[in-house]
Design a protein around this motif. Structure first.
Motif, PDB file in Angstrom:
ATOM      1  N   GLU A   5       0.826  -1.209   0.000  1.00  0.00           N
ATOM      2  CA  GLU A   5       0.000   0.000   0.000  1.00  0.00           C
ATOM      3  C   GLU A   5       0.861   1.259   0.000  1.00  0.00           C
ATOM      4  OE1 GLU A   5      -0.543  -2.522   2.158  1.00  0.00           O
ATOM      5  OE2 GLU A   5      -2.478  -3.287   1.503  1.00  0.00           O
ATOM      6  N   LYS A   6       1.948   1.238   0.777  1.00  0.00           N
ATOM      7  CA  LYS A   6       2.849   2.394   0.827  1.00  0.00           C
ATOM      8  C   LYS A   6       3.433   2.682  -0.550  1.00  0.00           C
ATOM      9  CE  LYS A   6       4.430   2.168   5.598  1.00  0.00           C
ATOM     10  NZ  LYS A   6       5.587   1.980   6.475  1.00  0.00           N
ATOM     11  N   VAL A   7       3.894   1.642  -1.209  1.00  0.00           N
ATOM     12  CA  VAL A   7       4.491   1.802  -2.535  1.00  0.00           C
ATOM     13  C   VAL A   7       3.440   2.272  -3.535  1.00  0.00           C
ATOM     14  CG1 VAL A   7       5.576   0.566  -4.455  1.00  0.00           C
ATOM     15  CG2 VAL A   7       6.337   0.134  -2.116  1.00  0.00           C
ATOM     16  N   SER A   8       2.270   1.675  -3.480  1.00  0.00           N
ATOM     17  CA  SER A   8       1.198   2.049  -4.394  1.00  0.00           C
ATOM     18  C   SER A   8       0.799   3.516  -4.214  1.00  0.00           C
ATOM     19  CB  SER A   8      -0.013   1.146  -4.170  1.00  0.00           C
ATOM     20  OG  SER A   8      -1.081   1.538  -4.981  1.00  0.00           O
ATOM     21  N   ASN A   9       0.663   3.951  -2.969  1.00  0.00           N
ATOM     22  CA  ASN A   9       0.292   5.336  -2.699  1.00  0.00           C
ATOM     23  C   ASN A   9       1.391   6.297  -3.134  1.00  0.00           C
ATOM     24  OD1 ASN A   9      -2.110   4.438  -1.642  1.00  0.00           O
ATOM     25  ND2 ASN A   9      -1.461   4.628   0.475  1.00  0.00           N
ATOM     26  N   LYS A  10       2.639   5.908  -2.938  1.00  0.00           N
ATOM     27  CA  LYS A  10       3.756   6.770  -3.351  1.00  0.00           C
ATOM     28  C   LYS A  10       3.799   6.879  -4.877  1.00  0.00           C
ATOM     29  CE  LYS A  10       7.222   9.322  -2.291  1.00  0.00           C
ATOM     30  NZ  LYS A  10       6.980  10.620  -1.678  1.00  0.00           N
ATOM     31  N   ILE A  11       3.558   5.791  -5.563  1.00  0.00           N
ATOM     32  CA  ILE A  11       3.526   5.808  -7.028  1.00  0.00           C
ATOM     33  C   ILE A  11       2.415   6.728  -7.516  1.00  0.00           C
ATOM     34  CG2 ILE A  11       2.985   4.412  -9.072  1.00  0.00           C
ATOM     35  CD1 ILE A  11       4.528   2.106  -7.690  1.00  0.00           C
ATOM     36  N   ILE A  37      -5.568  16.210  -8.296  1.00  0.00           N
ATOM     37  CA  ILE A  37      -6.561  15.272  -7.771  1.00  0.00           C
ATOM     38  C   ILE A  37      -5.905  13.931  -7.453  1.00  0.00           C
ATOM     39  CG2 ILE A  37      -8.595  13.899  -8.404  1.00  0.00           C
ATOM     40  CD1 ILE A  37      -9.570  16.441  -9.938  1.00  0.00           C
ATOM     41  N   ASP A  38      -5.031  13.463  -8.334  1.00  0.00           N
ATOM     42  CA  ASP A  38      -4.326  12.196  -8.089  1.00  0.00           C
ATOM     43  C   ASP A  38      -3.504  12.267  -6.805  1.00  0.00           C
ATOM     44  OD1 ASP A  38      -5.411  11.233 -10.422  1.00  0.00           O
ATOM     45  OD2 ASP A  38      -3.562  11.398 -11.594  1.00  0.00           O
ATOM     46  N   GLN A  39      -2.859  13.403  -6.574  1.00  0.00           N
ATOM     47  CA  GLN A  39      -2.071  13.581  -5.357  1.00  0.00           C
ATOM     48  C   GLN A  39      -2.972  13.582  -4.122  1.00  0.00           C
ATOM     49  OE1 GLN A  39       1.077  16.720  -5.611  1.00  0.00           O
ATOM     50  NE2 GLN A  39       0.331  16.872  -7.714  1.00  0.00           N
ATOM     51  N   ALA A  40      -4.111  14.220  -4.229  1.00  0.00           N
ATOM     52  CA  ALA A  40      -5.052  14.259  -3.109  1.00  0.00           C
ATOM     53  C   ALA A  40      -5.574  12.859  -2.791  1.00  0.00           C
ATOM     54  CB  ALA A  40      -6.207  15.205  -3.420  1.00  0.00           C
ATOM     55  N   LYS A  41      -5.867  12.082  -3.832  1.00  0.00           N
ATOM     56  CA  LYS A  41      -6.335  10.710  -3.624  1.00  0.00           C
ATOM     57  C   LYS A  41      -5.277   9.893  -2.890  1.00  0.00           C
ATOM     58  CE  LYS A  41      -9.374  10.301  -7.657  1.00  0.00           C
ATOM     59  NZ  LYS A  41      -9.526   9.625  -8.967  1.00  0.00           N
ATOM     60  N   ALA A  42      -4.018  10.053  -3.282  1.00  0.00           N
ATOM     61  CA  ALA A  42      -2.937   9.326  -2.626  1.00  0.00           C
ATOM     62  C   ALA A  42      -2.841   9.730  -1.157  1.00  0.00           C
ATOM     63  CB  ALA A  42      -1.612   9.573  -3.336  1.00  0.00           C
TER      64      ALA A  42
END
Length: 57
Positions: A5-11, A37-42
């Motif tokens: 999850e950490k890697v996925s969110n960082k990507i 928006i993509d950054q906010a979702k992460a």
């Protein structure tokens, strides 16, 4: 929070930053907004995972 999850969110965050930068460079406000928006979702995903971790303890 699992490593996956950490890697996925960082990507997702890095991809959002790249999309935002590309939008700025090309003066494409739509792409720039999508990147934000993509950054906010992460960030939201990170927050949710942190809450889950807090309840696991």
């Amino acid at each position: 929070m699992g490593a996956h999850e950490k890697v996925s969110n960082k990507i997702d965050d890095v991809a959002g930053k790249a999309k935002e930068a590309f939008g700025k460079a090309t003066d494409d406000h739509s792409t720039e907004a999508e990147g934000k928006i993509d950054q906010a979702k992460a960030s939201v995903k990170d927050a949710v995972e942190n809450v889950k971790d807090a309840f696991k303890k």
